[in-house]
Enzyme design. Sequence first.
Site, PDB file in Angstrom:
ATOM      1  N   ARG A  87       0.830  -1.200   0.000  1.00 35.25           N
ATOM      2  CA  ARG A  87       0.000   0.000   0.000  1.00 35.25           C
ATOM      3  C   ARG A  87       0.864   1.249   0.000  1.00 35.25           C
ATOM      4  O   ARG A  87       2.002   1.237   0.469  1.00 35.25           O
ATOM      5  CB  ARG A  87      -0.942   0.005   1.222  1.00 35.25           C
ATOM      6  CG  ARG A  87      -1.979  -1.124   1.166  1.00 35.25           C
ATOM      7  CD  ARG A  87      -2.934  -0.909  -0.004  1.00 35.25           C
ATOM      8  NE  ARG A  87      -3.833  -2.026  -0.233  1.00 35.25           N
ATOM      9  CZ  ARG A  87      -3.729  -2.883  -1.252  1.00 35.25           C
ATOM     10  NH1 ARG A  87      -2.750  -2.788  -2.116  1.00 35.25           N
ATOM     11  NH2 ARG A  87      -4.602  -3.846  -1.411  1.00 35.25           N
ATOM     12  N   CYS A  88       0.290   2.320  -0.499  1.00 34.00           N
ATOM     13  CA  CYS A  88       0.954   3.611  -0.595  1.00 34.00           C
ATOM     14  C   CYS A  88       1.606   3.967   0.745  1.00 34.00           C
ATOM     15  O   CYS A  88       0.968   3.802   1.781  1.00 34.00           O
ATOM     16  CB  CYS A  88      -0.076   4.672  -0.976  1.00 34.00           C
ATOM     17  SG  CYS A  88       0.600   6.307  -1.246  1.00 34.00           S
ATOM     18  N   PRO A  89       2.852   4.378   0.734  1.00 37.21           N
ATOM     19  CA  PRO A  89       3.694   4.763  -0.404  1.00 37.21           C
ATOM     20  C   PRO A  89       4.649   3.666  -0.872  1.00 37.21           C
ATOM     21  O   PRO A  89       5.531   3.922  -1.681  1.00 37.21           O
ATOM     22  CB  PRO A  89       4.492   5.939   0.150  1.00 37.21           C
ATOM     23  CG  PRO A  89       4.755   5.530   1.581  1.00 37.21           C
ATOM     24  CD  PRO A  89       3.479   4.801   2.007  1.00 37.21           C
TER      25      PRO A  89
END
Length: 81
Positions: A18-20
């Site tokens: 998941r981001c980042p």
Amino acid sequence: MTDLFSSPDHTLDALGLRCPEPVMMVRKTVRNMQPGETLLIIADDPATTRDIPGFCTFMEHELVAKETDGLPYRYLIRKGH
């Protein structure tokens, strides 16, 4: 029609990240590539639909192709200078 995704120089599996994390991994991988080499990124984080094209623009790499209609998302980038 040739499948642009079929013969990249490098592949990065970012599934489940998941981001980042995905874009950080892309940056690290691209840093070790030679100009003109291609990287196939496979991801399932919706944020990559924004982050990967943005990364390419900011870092002056070419987004050769993207497939974001369904999961997993696929992106093919070519390292710039």
